[in-house]
Design a protein around this motif. Structure first.
Motif, PDB file in Angstrom:
ATOM      1  N   ILE A  62       2.192  12.548 -31.728  1.00  0.00           N
ATOM      2  CA  ILE A  62       3.406  13.228 -31.274  1.00  0.00           C
ATOM      3  C   ILE A  62       3.031  14.563 -30.638  1.00  0.00           C
ATOM      4  O   ILE A  62       2.341  15.376 -31.251  1.00  0.00           O
ATOM      5  CB  ILE A  62       4.380  13.462 -32.447  1.00  0.00           C
ATOM      6  CG1 ILE A  62       4.817  12.137 -33.070  1.00  0.00           C
ATOM      7  CG2 ILE A  62       5.601  14.270 -31.989  1.00  0.00           C
ATOM      8  CD1 ILE A  62       5.624  12.295 -34.355  1.00  0.00           C
ATOM      9  N   ALA A 108      10.870  12.804 -33.145  1.00  0.00           N
ATOM     10  CA  ALA A 108       9.912  13.112 -32.080  1.00  0.00           C
ATOM     11  C   ALA A 108      10.583  13.106 -30.711  1.00  0.00           C
ATOM     12  O   ALA A 108      11.542  12.370 -30.473  1.00  0.00           O
ATOM     13  CB  ALA A 108       8.766  12.104 -32.108  1.00  0.00           C
ATOM     14  N   ARG A 167       8.463  10.645 -36.847  1.00  0.00           N
ATOM     15  CA  ARG A 167       8.645   9.858 -35.619  1.00  0.00           C
ATOM     16  C   ARG A 167      10.118   9.750 -35.233  1.00  0.00           C
ATOM     17  O   ARG A 167      10.439   9.599 -34.051  1.00  0.00           O
ATOM     18  CB  ARG A 167       8.052   8.457 -35.799  1.00  0.00           C
ATOM     19  CG  ARG A 167       6.546   8.454 -36.063  1.00  0.00           C
ATOM     20  CD  ARG A 167       6.005   7.055 -36.221  1.00  0.00           C
ATOM     21  NE  ARG A 167       6.661   6.340 -37.327  1.00  0.00           N
ATOM     22  CZ  ARG A 167       6.536   5.039 -37.553  1.00  0.00           C
ATOM     23  NH1 ARG A 167       5.782   4.307 -36.757  1.00  0.00           N
ATOM     24  NH2 ARG A 167       7.151   4.471 -38.566  1.00  0.00           N
ATOM     25  N   MET A 174       8.581  17.828 -30.803  1.00  0.00           N
ATOM     26  CA  MET A 174       9.704  17.363 -31.615  1.00  0.00           C
ATOM     27  C   MET A 174      11.016  17.770 -30.948  1.00  0.00           C
ATOM     28  O   MET A 174      11.089  18.785 -30.252  1.00  0.00           O
ATOM     29  CB  MET A 174       9.648  17.981 -33.020  1.00  0.00           C
ATOM     30  CG  MET A 174       8.342  17.750 -33.769  1.00  0.00           C
ATOM     31  SD  MET A 174       8.022  16.003 -34.158  1.00  0.00           S
ATOM     32  CE  MET A 174       9.374  15.664 -35.274  1.00  0.00           C
ATOM     33  N   ARG A 181       7.960   8.029 -30.301  1.00  0.00           N
ATOM     34  CA  ARG A 181       9.316   8.323 -30.741  1.00  0.00           C
ATOM     35  C   ARG A 181       9.986   7.074 -31.294  1.00  0.00           C
ATOM     36  O   ARG A 181       9.818   5.975 -30.779  1.00  0.00           O
ATOM     37  CB  ARG A 181      10.129   8.875 -29.569  1.00  0.00           C
ATOM     38  CG  ARG A 181      11.585   9.120 -29.867  1.00  0.00           C
ATOM     39  CD  ARG A 181      12.272   9.788 -28.696  1.00  0.00           C
ATOM     40  NE  ARG A 181      13.709   9.941 -28.924  1.00  0.00           N
ATOM     41  CZ  ARG A 181      14.489  10.739 -28.237  1.00  0.00           C
ATOM     42  NH1 ARG A 181      13.970  11.466 -27.245  1.00  0.00           N
ATOM     43  NH2 ARG A 181      15.769  10.822 -28.504  1.00  0.00           N
ATOM     44  N   MET A 213       1.560  15.651 -36.775  1.00  0.00           N
ATOM     45  CA  MET A 213       1.982  15.188 -35.456  1.00  0.00           C
ATOM     46  C   MET A 213       0.801  14.618 -34.676  1.00  0.00           C
ATOM     47  O   MET A 213       0.914  13.575 -34.011  1.00  0.00           O
ATOM     48  CB  MET A 213       2.622  16.333 -34.678  1.00  0.00           C
ATOM     49  CG  MET A 213       3.983  16.757 -35.213  1.00  0.00           C
ATOM     50  SD  MET A 213       4.565  18.335 -34.538  1.00  0.00           S
ATOM     51  CE  MET A 213       4.671  17.941 -32.782  1.00  0.00           C
TER      52      MET A 213
END
Length: 502
Positions: free
Chosen positions: A47, A381, A378, A50, A388, A42
């Motif tokens: 990211i 995300a 992604r 999630m 995202r 991540m």
């Protein structure tokens, strides 16, 4: 017992030595928990968080959707026969040279990951062999180990385990189905009655010598035997593989755990860890599904050297996560002659874009993210918005994975929720994908399901009604989370569709 070695090429490894220290020897493998590994990925993707996975419990705060009226897909799915420049694909040549490579690239980059360019070679060695009997079918069983060359990084060893079962009375080369599962002896030979009587007598004498109080017990129970005769059929009935052998096929049990662990904390070990020299993955490196598929390809390498095996009729089979792996293996390795995809759900034959049961958020959670490449995270995300990806922007979907198998035979199997093949799997989502893949089968001169191209609205066939007239087949049995009830149908269909004379 027999022993021999066979060197076979693999498909991949570059050396990733991320974070390796400049010492006289390679750095030790990184040790992560699954949560730490996912967090590391991540961070690579930028990211922060999630989206939560929906629950299978309807009374949970975030229940999965089972309302077909809002399941979608809300938008369209990618056009399997349209190039990225918008031009339609109207010839087999355009499919093979242009469209199929585009689809494969998108799946590798965004979903399943790339196998490195030079994975070390595999040497297959026969460990042991013996004749056995599966019900009324005599077979020859061979246990093998596939040792992956690891001189570039000795800290990690990968020794794939496989059990090969071939009909003993075949008159020529036979089809073989590679089945993901524990590579155990299917029906080990048992002592004769005379041998068993001697074993029992020796056991009782040994126990009585060690504990004299047992002597009157044995004398009072003269018919008692510590070891009984093994039943001809295992408890609960024979496994599906027996139907494969009964149909005159061979099968190979390939142990996925000896290829790549089914856990995020194993990604710096196994074949993925070996090729990365114990370091974490890059964002487009392969996940466990590709690794298991790679292992099946290495098993195929070996099987093609056996004169008892029909090299053009080697298939691959799996159920659930291994159904996903079987479809991925057949899609990327065109040497597989056919595939049986059992109850594979999302990430396998079911459309990613369907909001029904198992969700993309499920696949990107800590429990299942390791099946895929990092980039797939992604699509699950939450934050930040810049990291995202909406699922409608995924450049591919599962109908294109099925289409990558064309024109080879592909049998998609499911059970029913009432018997344990949960609604979570979204059987209808796989039906939609199979219908949508049919255009490619027809373009390549093969037969599809024969129901047209209206993948949104064409109703699923009734349970136990197979669509088995073409290279693309569908059948929903009335059992649970298994393809066992479809195995006999599969073998009969495969023999017919490939022109095998039995």
């Amino acid at each position: 017992m027999t022993r021999r070695g066979l060197a076979l090429g693999g498909v991949a490894v570059g050396s990733l030595a991320i974070g390796a220290r400049a010492l006289g020897q390679a750095a030790a493998p990184v040790t992560f928990t699954a949560e730490q590994d996912q967090r590391n990925m991540m961070d690579r993707l930028g990211i922060r968080s999630m989206r939560p996975s929906p629950s299978g419990r309807e009374d949970a705060p975030n229940p999965a959707n089972y309302d077909e009226s809002i399941a979608g897909p809300t938008g369209d799915i990618p056009d399997v026969l349209r190039l990225k420049n918008g031009r339609p694909v109207t010839t087999p040549d355009a499919w093979w040279k242009q469209r199929r490579p585009q689809i494969a690239e998108d799946f590798e980059r965004e979903v399943y990951g790339r196998i490195p360019a030079d994975v070390p070679k595999v040497t297959w060695e026969v460990v042991a062999s013996e004749p056995e009997r599966l019900g009324f079918t005599p077979v020859n069983v061979t246990q093998l180990v596939g040792r992956v060359e690891n001189s570039a990084y000795p800290a990690i060893s990968v020794n794939m385990q496989m059990t090969l079962v071939l009909p003993a009375q075949a008159k020529g080369p036979v089809p073989v189905l590679i089945m993901f599962g524990r590579a155990a002896w299917p029906s080990p030979r048992q002592p004769s009655r005379d041998e068993l009587a001697r074993i029992n007598a020796a056991m009782k004498a040994m126990l009585a010598d060690k504990d004299p109080s047992l002597r009157p017990v044995f004398e009072g129970l003269p018919a008692y035997q510590p070891f009984g005769e093994a039943p001809m059929f295992p408890a609960g009935g024979p496994p599906p593989s027996w139907d494969v052998a009964g149909g005159g096929w061979g099968f190979a049990l390939l142990d996925t755990a000896t290829i790549q662990a089914d856990s995020g904390d194993g990604l710096t070990r196994g074949i993925i860890g070996l090729t990365n020299k114990g370091q974490p993955r890059k964002v487009d490196d392969w996940g466990a599904l590709r690794a298991w598929g790679w292992g099946a390809s290495r098993a195929l390498d070996y099987l093609q050297t056996r004169p008892e095996v029909d090299a053009k009729r080697i298939g691959v089979e799996g159920v659930s996560r291994y159904g996903k792996a079987a479809l991925v293996a057949a899609a990327f390795d065109q040497r597989f002659g056919l595939v049986l995809v059992g109850s594979s759900g999302k990430g396998g034959a079911t459309l990613h874009r369907r909001n029904f049961g198992e969700a993309v958020e499920t696949l990107t959670s800590s429990g299942e993210y390791h099946w895929f490449c990092g980039n797939y995270l992604r699509y699950g995300a939450a934050e930040p918005a810049s990291a995202r990806r909406d699922i409608d922007t995924l450049p591919v979907d599962s109908h294109e994975l099925i289409a990558m198998v064309a024109p080879r035979p592909c049998f998609i199997s499911y059970g029913i929720p009432e018997s344990g093949d949960a609604k979570w799997l979204d059987q209808r989502g796989s039906w939609m994908a199979a219908v949508a893949a049919g255009r490619v089968y027809r373009l390549l001169g093969a037969k599809d399901l024969g129901v047209g191209d209206d993948w949104r609205n064409t109703p699923m066939p009734p349970v136990l009604t197979g669509l088995l007239d073409g290279e693309l087949a569908w059948r929903q049995h009335d059992g649970g989370h298994t393809d066992g009830p479809n195995i006999r149908t599969f073998v009969t269909w495969a023999d017919k569709i490939t022109g095998r004379k039995t």
